[in-house]
Design an enzyme around this catalytic site. Sequence first.
Site, PDB file in Angstrom:
ATOM      1  N   HIS A  14       0.876  -1.189   0.000  1.00 57.12           N
ATOM      2  CA  HIS A  14       0.000   0.000   0.000  1.00 57.12           C
ATOM      3  C   HIS A  14       0.906   1.228   0.000  1.00 57.12           C
ATOM      4  O   HIS A  14       1.503   1.564   1.019  1.00 57.12           O
ATOM      5  CB  HIS A  14      -0.914   0.018   1.229  1.00 57.12           C
ATOM      6  CG  HIS A  14      -1.832   1.201   1.295  1.00 57.12           C
ATOM      7  ND1 HIS A  14      -3.175   1.091   1.580  1.00 57.12           N
ATOM      8  CD2 HIS A  14      -1.617   2.522   1.124  1.00 57.12           C
ATOM      9  CE1 HIS A  14      -3.735   2.286   1.575  1.00 57.12           C
ATOM     10  NE2 HIS A  14      -2.800   3.184   1.306  1.00 57.12           N
ATOM     11  N   HIS A  16       1.612   5.367  -1.683  1.00 58.15           N
ATOM     12  CA  HIS A  16       1.229   6.550  -2.467  1.00 58.15           C
ATOM     13  C   HIS A  16       2.482   7.126  -3.111  1.00 58.15           C
ATOM     14  O   HIS A  16       3.402   7.566  -2.404  1.00 58.15           O
ATOM     15  CB  HIS A  16       0.576   7.612  -1.570  1.00 58.15           C
ATOM     16  CG  HIS A  16      -0.685   7.114  -0.941  1.00 58.15           C
ATOM     17  ND1 HIS A  16      -1.924   7.236  -1.553  1.00 58.15           N
ATOM     18  CD2 HIS A  16      -0.903   6.451   0.219  1.00 58.15           C
ATOM     19  CE1 HIS A  16      -2.842   6.684  -0.778  1.00 58.15           C
ATOM     20  NE2 HIS A  16      -2.253   6.190   0.295  1.00 58.15           N
ATOM     21  N   LEU A  17       2.515   7.101  -4.435  1.00 62.91           N
ATOM     22  CA  LEU A  17       3.685   7.642  -5.151  1.00 62.91           C
ATOM     23  C   LEU A  17       3.418   9.012  -5.755  1.00 62.91           C
ATOM     24  O   LEU A  17       4.346   9.661  -6.219  1.00 62.91           O
ATOM     25  CB  LEU A  17       4.118   6.670  -6.263  1.00 62.91           C
ATOM     26  CG  LEU A  17       4.868   5.419  -5.798  1.00 62.91           C
ATOM     27  CD1 LEU A  17       5.106   4.472  -6.980  1.00 62.91           C
ATOM     28  CD2 LEU A  17       6.191   5.786  -5.144  1.00 62.91           C
ATOM     29  N   ARG A  18       2.141   9.427  -5.796  1.00 61.91           N
ATOM     30  CA  ARG A  18       1.777  10.732  -6.397  1.00 61.91           C
ATOM     31  C   ARG A  18       2.205  10.759  -7.878  1.00 61.91           C
ATOM     32  O   ARG A  18       2.326   9.730  -8.517  1.00 61.91           O
ATOM     33  CB  ARG A  18       2.367  11.916  -5.624  1.00 61.91           C
ATOM     34  CG  ARG A  18       2.218  11.852  -4.106  1.00 61.91           C
ATOM     35  CD  ARG A  18       0.785  11.780  -3.629  1.00 61.91           C
ATOM     36  NE  ARG A  18       0.709  11.984  -2.179  1.00 61.91           N
ATOM     37  CZ  ARG A  18      -0.251  11.522  -1.415  1.00 61.91           C
ATOM     38  NH1 ARG A  18      -1.245  10.799  -1.918  1.00 61.91           N
ATOM     39  NH2 ARG A  18      -0.263  11.773  -0.124  1.00 61.91           N
ATOM     40  N   ASN A  42      -5.137   7.289  -5.933  1.00 66.75           N
ATOM     41  CA  ASN A  42      -5.853   8.537  -5.573  1.00 66.75           C
ATOM     42  C   ASN A  42      -5.093   9.785  -6.028  1.00 66.75           C
ATOM     43  O   ASN A  42      -4.781  10.657  -5.238  1.00 66.75           O
ATOM     44  CB  ASN A  42      -6.155   8.579  -4.064  1.00 66.75           C
ATOM     45  CG  ASN A  42      -4.908   8.596  -3.189  1.00 66.75           C
ATOM     46  OD1 ASN A  42      -3.862   8.078  -3.583  1.00 66.75           O
ATOM     47  ND2 ASN A  42      -5.025   9.176  -2.011  1.00 66.75           N
ATOM     48  N   LYS A 100      -9.303  -0.340  -5.743  1.00 67.90           N
ATOM     49  CA  LYS A 100      -9.327   0.316  -4.435  1.00 67.90           C
ATOM     50  C   LYS A 100     -10.676   0.977  -4.184  1.00 67.90           C
ATOM     51  O   LYS A 100     -11.127   1.806  -4.991  1.00 67.90           O
ATOM     52  CB  LYS A 100      -8.217   1.370  -4.366  1.00 67.90           C
ATOM     53  CG  LYS A 100      -8.171   2.177  -3.073  1.00 67.90           C
ATOM     54  CD  LYS A 100      -7.765   1.316  -1.874  1.00 67.90           C
ATOM     55  CE  LYS A 100      -7.922   2.077  -0.573  1.00 67.90           C
ATOM     56  NZ  LYS A 100      -6.691   2.647  -0.070  1.00 67.90           N
ATOM     57  N   HIS A 137     -10.440   1.038   1.889  1.00 66.61           N
ATOM     58  CA  HIS A 137     -10.213   2.035   2.953  1.00 66.61           C
ATOM     59  C   HIS A 137     -11.398   1.887   3.902  1.00 66.61           C
ATOM     60  O   HIS A 137     -12.501   2.336   3.608  1.00 66.61           O
ATOM     61  CB  HIS A 137     -10.117   3.458   2.380  1.00 66.61           C
ATOM     62  CG  HIS A 137      -9.811   4.475   3.447  1.00 66.61           C
ATOM     63  ND1 HIS A 137      -8.593   5.094   3.569  1.00 66.61           N
ATOM     64  CD2 HIS A 137     -10.560   4.938   4.473  1.00 66.61           C
ATOM     65  CE1 HIS A 137      -8.603   5.900   4.627  1.00 66.61           C
ATOM     66  NE2 HIS A 137      -9.797   5.827   5.182  1.00 66.61           N
ATOM     67  N   HIS A 175      -4.497  -0.699   5.894  1.00 66.54           N
ATOM     68  CA  HIS A 175      -4.043   0.072   7.076  1.00 66.54           C
ATOM     69  C   HIS A 175      -4.986  -0.072   8.274  1.00 66.54           C
ATOM     70  O   HIS A 175      -5.574   0.898   8.744  1.00 66.54           O
ATOM     71  CB  HIS A 175      -3.828   1.556   6.739  1.00 66.54           C
ATOM     72  CG  HIS A 175      -4.853   2.214   5.856  1.00 66.54           C
ATOM     73  ND1 HIS A 175      -6.193   2.156   6.085  1.00 66.54           N
ATOM     74  CD2 HIS A 175      -4.699   2.961   4.743  1.00 66.54           C
ATOM     75  CE1 HIS A 175      -6.818   2.823   5.142  1.00 66.54           C
ATOM     76  NE2 HIS A 175      -5.957   3.323   4.320  1.00 66.54           N
ATOM     77  N   LEU A 220      -4.753   9.042   8.133  1.00 64.93           N
ATOM     78  CA  LEU A 220      -6.054   8.369   8.162  1.00 64.93           C
ATOM     79  C   LEU A 220      -5.892   6.915   7.742  1.00 64.93           C
ATOM     80  O   LEU A 220      -5.147   6.652   6.793  1.00 64.93           O
ATOM     81  CB  LEU A 220      -7.042   9.080   7.228  1.00 64.93           C
ATOM     82  CG  LEU A 220      -7.518  10.437   7.757  1.00 64.93           C
ATOM     83  CD1 LEU A 220      -8.324  11.173   6.697  1.00 64.93           C
ATOM     84  CD2 LEU A 220      -8.338  10.270   9.040  1.00 64.93           C
ATOM     85  N   ASP A 248       1.531   2.573   3.491  1.00 63.14           N
ATOM     86  CA  ASP A 248       0.687   3.767   3.343  1.00 63.14           C
ATOM     87  C   ASP A 248       1.546   5.025   3.407  1.00 63.14           C
ATOM     88  O   ASP A 248       1.073   6.072   3.852  1.00 63.14           O
ATOM     89  CB  ASP A 248      -0.435   3.792   4.396  1.00 63.14           C
ATOM     90  CG  ASP A 248      -1.502   4.829   4.080  1.00 63.14           C
ATOM     91  OD1 ASP A 248      -1.598   5.260   2.920  1.00 63.14           O
ATOM     92  OD2 ASP A 248      -2.239   5.211   5.011  1.00 63.14           O
ATOM     93  N   HIS A 252       3.103  14.403   1.826  1.00 56.52           N
ATOM     94  CA  HIS A 252       2.539  15.751   1.681  1.00 56.52           C
ATOM     95  C   HIS A 252       3.658  16.705   2.064  1.00 56.52           C
ATOM     96  O   HIS A 252       4.286  16.511   3.124  1.00 56.52           O
ATOM     97  CB  HIS A 252       1.354  15.967   2.634  1.00 56.52           C
ATOM     98  CG  HIS A 252       0.161  15.127   2.332  1.00 56.52           C
ATOM     99  ND1 HIS A 252      -0.764  15.433   1.356  1.00 56.52           N
ATOM    100  CD2 HIS A 252      -0.261  13.957   2.873  1.00 56.52           C
ATOM    101  CE1 HIS A 252      -1.706  14.515   1.331  1.00 56.52           C
ATOM    102  NE2 HIS A 252      -1.429  13.592   2.223  1.00 56.52           N
ATOM    103  N   ALA A 264      -3.631  14.650   5.832  1.00 51.02           N
ATOM    104  CA  ALA A 264      -3.385  13.377   6.522  1.00 51.02           C
ATOM    105  C   ALA A 264      -2.359  12.574   5.748  1.00 51.02           C
ATOM    106  O   ALA A 264      -2.475  12.437   4.527  1.00 51.02           O
ATOM    107  CB  ALA A 264      -4.692  12.592   6.615  1.00 51.02           C
TER     108      ALA A 264
HETATM  109  C1  NCD Z   1      -3.433   9.057   2.216  1.00 48.81           C
HETATM  110  C2  NCD Z   1      -3.007  10.114   1.193  1.00 48.81           C
HETATM  111  O1  NCD Z   1      -2.442  11.145   1.594  1.00 48.81           O
HETATM  112  O2  NCD Z   1      -3.170   9.884  -0.006  1.00 48.81           O
HETATM  113  N1  NCD Z   1      -3.417   9.640   3.522  1.00 48.81           N
HETATM  114  C3  NCD Z   1      -3.366   8.990   4.701  1.00 48.81           C
HETATM  115  O3  NCD Z   1      -3.475   9.625   5.749  1.00 48.81           O
HETATM  116  N2  NCD Z   1      -3.196   7.691   4.762  1.00 48.81           N
HETATM  117  C4  NCD Z   1      -4.765   8.520   1.845  1.00 48.81           C
HETATM  118  C5  NCD Z   1      -5.149   7.258   2.554  1.00 48.81           C
HETATM  119  O4  NCD Z   1      -4.549   6.201   2.345  1.00 48.81           O
HETATM  120  O5  NCD Z   1      -6.092   7.305   3.367  1.00 48.81           O
HETATM  121 ZN    ZN Z   2      -3.177   5.134   1.722  1.00 47.01          ZN
END
Ligand code: NCD
Ligand code: ZN
Length: 345
Positions: A14, A16-18, A42, A100, A137, A175, A220, A248, A252, A264
């Site tokens: 899990h 997030h690479l943006r 996302n 997802k 989620h 998560h 989150l 996860d 940011h 988050a």
């Molecule tokens: C994630 C995000 O920033 O994309 N943020 C987080 O707090 N985990 C989104 C997510 O997985 O809920």
């Molecule tokens: Zn996530």
Amino acid sequence: MTRTLTLRRPDDWHLHLRDGAMLAAVLPETARHFARAIVMPNLVPPVVTTAQASAYRDRILAALPPGSSFEPLMTLYLTEDTDPDDVAQGAARGLIHAVKLYPAGATTNSASGVSDFDRIHPVLERMAKIGLPLCVHGETTDPEIDIFDREAVFIARTLDPIRRAHPGLRVVMEHVTTSDAVDYVTDAGDSLAATITTHHLVINRNHILAGGIRPHYYCLPVAKRETHRRALLRAATSGHARFFLGTDSAPHPDAAKLAPCGCAGCFTATNTLSILAEVFDREDALPNLEAFTSLNGPAFYRLPANEDRITLRRTPPDHPAQIETADGPLTVFDPGFALNWSVAP
Ligand code: NCD
Ligand code: ZN
């Protein structure tokens, strides 16, 4: 005392690479240690079709450091309009590894997620038929429900009914943060697994709120009380086959975290393996670290475990506290205790 530990190369189930400049900044942090990652969809706008996932995969591959063999495992963002045929074609091509489910409004960039769960039954039916996992989620978005109860309520109100309606559907509860979720997964059969993040093994809600508010610990689902953290720790260190690592890691920039309404997400890609080694070592569970990071995930996703190995050494890691990005500094998660393990170069 154990001084080195050799593991099959880990995967992150899990991540997030943006995109764009942030992708370029954070991808090397994951690719340095991990062989593969389930890449969350996302983005803005979200990755909703196989064609979009294919284009996103190409952008990730183009951003990889030269010589890296890191493999992004792509996912689709489920909407009420997702086309079951498109999902099935993406899976048949070997491109799509999961879909997802974000309840609409549950977290960062989830506005296009699902509000009317009846509308996703056709696609879930198809996924059950072809064995494609649904990553969930697991938080209710009912504003009446206290934020600390949203995971437990989601299981009862939404997840359990979905799983009863689609008994063959393979689900990953992403998560997990509560003993309720750990118990629900433990008591279920082989079709339900869970990812556990690095940061939820380390922090409880006091870390966020006691003695001053600490935005870098806000994510989150939000961290819960200590009894829940202990339940996660027991599940992760037990070697149980249906619990595995999904960091996860969610970058940011500091400017977006340290704000009146901060984002988050905890950024753990850089030091996850050092933290996990420390956490497992303290629990006397180092022999089960490989199951959590490198064996249980591929088994659930029906992929081979990685053949190459990494070595962890009992040497403090040397990594920056922040990563520079085009949007300013990005703070690396600080576990709040000394780290004694590092990944050998
Ligand atoms: C994630 C995000 O920033 O994309 N943020 C987080 O707090 N985990 C989104 C997510 O997985 O809920
Ligand atoms: Zn996530």
